[in-house]
Enzyme design. Structure first.
Site, PDB file in Angstrom:
ATOM      1  N   SER A   1      52.719   2.153  70.747  1.00  0.00           N
ATOM      2  CA  SER A   1      53.617   2.098  71.886  1.00  0.00           C
ATOM      3  C   SER A   1      53.571   0.693  72.473  1.00  0.00           C
ATOM      4  O   SER A   1      52.584  -0.025  72.325  1.00  0.00           O
ATOM      5  CB  SER A   1      53.160   3.138  72.910  1.00  0.00           C
ATOM      6  OG  SER A   1      53.412   2.695  74.200  1.00  0.00           O
ATOM      7  N   LYS A   2      54.672   0.348  73.184  1.00  0.00           N
ATOM      8  CA  LYS A   2      54.691  -0.971  73.844  1.00  0.00           C
ATOM      9  C   LYS A   2      53.555  -1.063  74.856  1.00  0.00           C
ATOM     10  O   LYS A   2      53.157  -2.144  75.256  1.00  0.00           O
ATOM     11  CB  LYS A   2      56.025  -1.143  74.570  1.00  0.00           C
ATOM     12  CG  LYS A   2      57.160  -1.449  73.611  1.00  0.00           C
ATOM     13  CD  LYS A   2      58.494  -1.477  74.343  1.00  0.00           C
ATOM     14  CE  LYS A   2      59.594  -1.453  73.297  1.00  0.00           C
ATOM     15  NZ  LYS A   2      60.810  -0.805  73.722  1.00  0.00           N
ATOM     16  N   ARG A   3      53.058   0.113  75.291  1.00  0.00           N
ATOM     17  CA  ARG A   3      52.014   0.117  76.310  1.00  0.00           C
ATOM     18  C   ARG A   3      50.595   0.011  75.731  1.00  0.00           C
ATOM     19  O   ARG A   3      49.644  -0.176  76.452  1.00  0.00           O
ATOM     20  CB  ARG A   3      52.109   1.390  77.157  1.00  0.00           C
ATOM     21  CG  ARG A   3      53.314   1.382  78.077  1.00  0.00           C
ATOM     22  CD  ARG A   3      53.573   2.751  78.674  1.00  0.00           C
ATOM     23  NE  ARG A   3      53.908   3.735  77.634  1.00  0.00           N
ATOM     24  CZ  ARG A   3      55.132   3.868  77.111  1.00  0.00           C
ATOM     25  NH1 ARG A   3      56.113   3.099  77.515  1.00  0.00           N
ATOM     26  NH2 ARG A   3      55.364   4.755  76.167  1.00  0.00           N
TER      27      ARG A   3
END
Ligand code: GLU
Length: 259
Positions: free
Chosen positions: A254-256
């Site tokens: 995920s981008k996170r």
């Protein structure tokens, strides 16, 4: 031998991330290995979600990685049309008209409430997955004409019954899907914008893309795209669906996720 042409076609709804960079890299290396061309173009029709500087971030960061496209919105080859989808809406409309004229597509006049009702009925009948019913909507000819004049319709592809869409995936081998599992799907939305599946086929065809290498989240889109190629009678490119990048737990990165 036909020139190898690959492409990377991000939406400028965010900046370049590692997944996009990897897709671009595979396409770039594949094209360069065969002395072909690597194309960068933009899928920017989701106007509300576009971020300012999205296009520049993609191109600048790819350049930093040494991935320089042979053709892009900044370096177009006009023979292949425009490199930003938002600049070629007239082209998509022309092709949609063509499919309507030869019976491969039709206008669907359902309002969003009527469509929701059709979904609910299908769910209540315990149908495993929804298929649009072309004859579900019952409206008068007068109402139909009113909606037509007001552009209150979307356009759907009319899928043939029991046709197998099959391709030899460069990564996964043979994949086959029956048209009955797909159902008539939208190619032009009521706001006049083409859907991703339609626009991408027109672009890949016009740009003479020979190999489509993209993330595996697109595998379910490929049979729909094959149906569109069929409706036009266009030659299809080869497809290869790349595995996703996972984090340390084996889940989609995920981008996170932080390293
Ligand atoms: N804009 C799409 C994406 O970023 C492109 C998909 C494709 O390559 O066909 O996933």
């Amino acid at each position: 031998m036909k020139t190898i042409r690959t492409r990377y076609a991000p939406s400028p709804t965010g900046y370049l991330h590692i997944g996009g960079a990897r897709t671009a890299l595979f396409n770039y290396l594949f094209a360069k290995h065969f002395n072909g061309k690597f194309i960068f173009r933009l899928e920017d029709t989701d106007v509300a979600r576009n971020v300012e500087g999205g296009e520049a971030s993609q191109l600048d960061n790819l350049a930093w990685l040494g991935i320089i496209p042979d053709e892009s919105p900044l370096n177009p080859n006009n023979k292949y049309g425009k490199y930003r989808q938002s600049e070629k809406l007239d082209v998509y409309h022309k092709f949609v008209e063509q499919l309507i004229a030869n019976g491969h597509a039709y206008k669907a006049y359902d309002s969003s409430e009527e469509l929701a009702k059709q979904h609910a009925e299908s769910e209540a009948a315990n149908v495993a997955s929804f298929r649009y019913g072309a004859n579900w909507l019952k409206i008068s000819e007068e109402e139909k004409n009113r909606r037509d004049a007001a552009h209150e319709y979307s356009v759907r592809l009319r899928l043939p019954k029991n046709v197998i869409y099959k391709w030899d995936d460069l990564v996964r081998g043979e994949i086959a899907v029956n048209s009955d599992e797909i159902g008539d799907f939208v190619i032009l939305k009521s706001d006049g914008y083409p859907t991703y599946n339609f626009a991408v086929v027109v672009d890949d065809h016009q740009m003479e893309i020979s190999h489509v290498l993209r993330g595996e989240e697109h595998i379910t889109n490929t049979p729909k795209q094959l149906a569109i190629y069929d409706a036009f009678g266009w030659e299809t490119p080869r497809f290869g669906h790349l595995t996703i990048i996972t984090n340390m737990e084996g889940k989609k990165l995920s981008k996170r996720d932080k390293f």
